[in-house]
Design a protein around this motif. Structure first.
Motif, PDB file in Angstrom:
ATOM      1  N   SER A 134      78.250  25.905  49.457  1.00 37.88           N
ATOM      2  CA  SER A 134      78.533  24.722  50.261  1.00 37.88           C
ATOM      3  C   SER A 134      79.075  23.634  49.335  1.00 37.88           C
ATOM      4  N   LYS A 135      80.295  23.151  49.617  1.00 31.90           N
ATOM      5  CA  LYS A 135      80.943  22.194  48.722  1.00 31.90           C
ATOM      6  C   LYS A 135      81.372  20.942  49.466  1.00 31.90           C
ATOM      7  N   SER A 136      81.332  19.827  48.751  1.00 29.80           N
ATOM      8  CA  SER A 136      81.895  18.568  49.222  1.00 29.80           C
ATOM      9  C   SER A 136      82.650  17.948  48.057  1.00 29.80           C
ATOM     10  N   SER A 137      83.182  16.754  48.265  1.00 29.73           N
ATOM     11  CA  SER A 137      83.952  16.106  47.201  1.00 29.73           C
ATOM     12  C   SER A 137      83.077  15.729  46.010  1.00 29.73           C
ATOM     13  N   GLU A 138      81.758  15.568  46.222  1.00 30.70           N
ATOM     14  CA  GLU A 138      80.877  15.126  45.141  1.00 30.70           C
ATOM     15  C   GLU A 138      79.852  16.175  44.717  1.00 30.70           C
ATOM     16  N   SER A 139      79.567  17.149  45.552  1.00 29.45           N
ATOM     17  CA  SER A 139      78.492  18.084  45.234  1.00 29.45           C
ATOM     18  C   SER A 139      78.866  19.518  45.605  1.00 29.45           C
ATOM     19  N   CYS A 140      78.071  20.442  45.094  1.00 32.29           N
ATOM     20  CA  CYS A 140      78.271  21.856  45.392  1.00 32.29           C
ATOM     21  C   CYS A 140      76.916  22.550  45.333  1.00 32.29           C
ATOM     22  N   ASN A 141      76.565  23.264  46.373  1.00 28.26           N
ATOM     23  CA  ASN A 141      75.328  24.035  46.405  1.00 28.26           C
ATOM     24  C   ASN A 141      75.664  25.507  46.568  1.00 28.26           C
ATOM     25  N   LEU A 142      74.962  26.348  45.835  1.00 28.44           N
ATOM     26  CA  LEU A 142      75.171  27.774  46.005  1.00 28.44           C
ATOM     27  C   LEU A 142      73.850  28.522  45.894  1.00 28.44           C
ATOM     28  N   THR A 143      73.717  29.573  46.685  1.00 27.02           N
ATOM     29  CA  THR A 143      72.519  30.416  46.686  1.00 27.02           C
ATOM     30  C   THR A 143      72.881  31.782  46.140  1.00 27.02           C
ATOM     31  N   VAL A 144      72.098  32.243  45.170  1.00 31.01           N
ATOM     32  CA  VAL A 144      72.368  33.534  44.538  1.00 31.01           C
ATOM     33  C   VAL A 144      71.220  34.492  44.839  1.00 31.01           C
ATOM     34  N   ALA A 145      71.530  35.777  44.775  1.00 29.97           N
ATOM     35  CA  ALA A 145      70.524  36.829  44.948  1.00 29.97           C
ATOM     36  C   ALA A 145      70.618  37.776  43.769  1.00 29.97           C
ATOM     37  N   CYS A 146      69.469  38.047  43.177  1.00 29.10           N
ATOM     38  CA  CYS A 146      69.383  38.972  42.060  1.00 29.10           C
ATOM     39  C   CYS A 146      68.693  40.236  42.558  1.00 29.10           C
ATOM     40  N   ARG A 147      69.387  41.368  42.449  1.00 30.21           N
ATOM     41  CA  ARG A 147      68.894  42.605  43.055  1.00 30.21           C
ATOM     42  C   ARG A 147      68.796  43.732  42.031  1.00 30.21           C
ATOM     43  N   PRO A 148      67.592  43.999  41.534  1.00 32.18           N
ATOM     44  CA  PRO A 148      67.379  45.270  40.845  1.00 32.18           C
ATOM     45  C   PRO A 148      67.109  46.336  41.894  1.00 32.18           C
ATOM     46  N   GLN A 149      66.785  47.524  41.455  1.00 33.68           N
ATOM     47  CA  GLN A 149      66.503  48.589  42.407  1.00 33.68           C
ATOM     48  C   GLN A 149      65.233  48.282  43.207  1.00 33.68           C
ATOM     49  N   ASP A 150      65.361  48.299  44.534  1.00 37.28           N
ATOM     50  CA  ASP A 150      64.219  48.145  45.454  1.00 37.28           C
ATOM     51  C   ASP A 150      63.516  46.799  45.324  1.00 37.28           C
ATOM     52  N   SER A 151      64.248  45.731  45.003  1.00 40.16           N
ATOM     53  CA  SER A 151      63.628  44.408  44.937  1.00 40.16           C
ATOM     54  C   SER A 151      64.701  43.336  45.100  1.00 40.16           C
ATOM     55  N   LEU A 152      64.259  42.081  45.223  1.00 36.74           N
ATOM     56  CA  LEU A 152      65.195  40.973  45.425  1.00 36.74           C
ATOM     57  C   LEU A 152      64.515  39.666  45.066  1.00 36.74           C
ATOM     58  N   ILE A 153      65.275  38.783  44.391  1.00 37.16           N
ATOM     59  CA  ILE A 153      64.821  37.418  44.167  1.00 37.16           C
ATOM     60  C   ILE A 153      66.036  36.512  44.355  1.00 37.16           C
ATOM     61  N   SER A 154      65.854  35.391  45.058  1.00 31.82           N
ATOM     62  CA  SER A 154      66.967  34.486  45.313  1.00 31.82           C
ATOM     63  C   SER A 154      66.630  33.095  44.800  1.00 31.82           C
ATOM     64  N   SER A 155      67.686  32.304  44.557  1.00 32.62           N
ATOM     65  CA  SER A 155      67.498  30.949  44.057  1.00 32.62           C
ATOM     66  C   SER A 155      68.708  30.107  44.444  1.00 32.62           C
ATOM     67  N   THR A 156      68.494  28.800  44.580  1.00 35.58           N
ATOM     68  CA  THR A 156      69.555  27.876  44.954  1.00 35.58           C
ATOM     69  C   THR A 156      69.844  26.914  43.811  1.00 35.58           C
ATOM     70  N   PHE A 157      71.124  26.696  43.540  1.00 37.57           N
ATOM     71  CA  PHE A 157      71.557  25.785  42.485  1.00 37.57           C
ATOM     72  C   PHE A 157      72.356  24.647  43.110  1.00 37.57           C
TER      73      PHE A 157
END
Length: 258
Positions: A134-157
């Motif tokens: 999600s972007k605007s003229s002043e900011s940017c947010n992004l959500t990432v997902a880290c996926r090893p085998q049979d698992s998941l962890i996500s985080s927002t920057f």
């Protein structure tokens, strides 16, 4: 000869061993690899008998000053024993080799050491993906997902005014296998690290690929620099204006000369 009771406490990896030690030294080894269990004794210590005992209370090695070392048939071809320093190498370790291994060195003064051997599989590869931006003229947010085998962890920057941070701080998770999954930010790189005590894998994404970070970066478009286009247009316009002023000045001067 009685066998000392095997303890189950963890302290530190391959630490020096002193007389009467009851601490357990944790040793982590990758499945299929070898591990060397070292013993350090005082110089000049008189040795009458050395025993290496497995977690199943099997005497792996029995060695005395009068006889050749005797190796248990269960460990023939699977170990190497050093008569010089009494160390023991366990070879091609498998899951069944997990457990506590004890050495007893008997003489005028007894020396005992315990090693907790943990056999681990290498961790699986990991895949880091950006799921939302999600972007605007002043900011940017992004959500990432880290996926090893049979698992998941996500985080927002979140990025604002050229500065990015991870919402809620660095994310980490310990998996059922004992491996850890860690998502964190280093400079302009988002890193997902999958690791245990014997191996690690990671994947990386650059924030600048998804968020325009630098001043004037809004000028950048697909395949061509808008900043360059603006510069060219302004330059051409300035040249035309200067040329027009010079032309008018020359025309006025010529009329006065007539």
């Amino acid at each position: 000869m009685s066998v000392f009771v095997i303890l189950g406490l963890l302290v530190c990896i391959q630490a020096p061993v002193f007389s009467g030690s009851s601490a357990v030294t944790p040793v982590f080894v990758q499945k299929g690899k070898d591990v060397l269990l070292n013993v350090r004794t005082d110089d000049g210590l008189q040795i009458d008998l050395v025993l290496w005992i497995s977690n199943a209370n099997i005497v792996i090695v029995r060695s005395s000053s009068q006889r050749e070392p005797k190796i248990s048939p269960d460990y023939t071809g699977r170990i190497e024993f050093s008569l010089k320093n009494y160390s023991l190498k366990l070879k091609n370790l498998q899951d069944a080799d997990d457990g506590v291994y004890t050495v007893q060195i008997l003489g005028k003064r007894a020396v005992t050491a315990h090693y907790k051997v943990s056999v681990q599989d290498p961790v699986s590869p990991v895949d880091l993906t950006v799921d939302f931006v999600s972007k605007s003229s002043e900011s940017c947010n992004l959500t990432v997902a880290c996926r090893p085998q049979d698992s998941l962890i996500s985080s927002t920057f979140r990025c604002y005014n050229k500065s990015c941070s991870e919402e809620g701080g660095e994310r980490s998770e310990v998996m059922t296998s004992g491996a850890s999954l860690h998502v964190y930010l280093v400079n302009d790189s988002i890193i997902c690290n999958h690791s245990n005590q014997v191996s690690w894998t990671k994947d990386t994404e650059m924030i600048e690929h998804f968020c325009l970070r630098s001043a004037g970066s809004e000028c950048v478009s697909a395949g061509i620099s808008m900043c360059l286009m603006k510069t060219v247009v302004l330059s051409v316009g300035l040249i035309i204006m200067v040329s027009a002023v010079i032309s008018v000045h020359i025309m006025v001067k010529l009329k006065k000369q007539k």
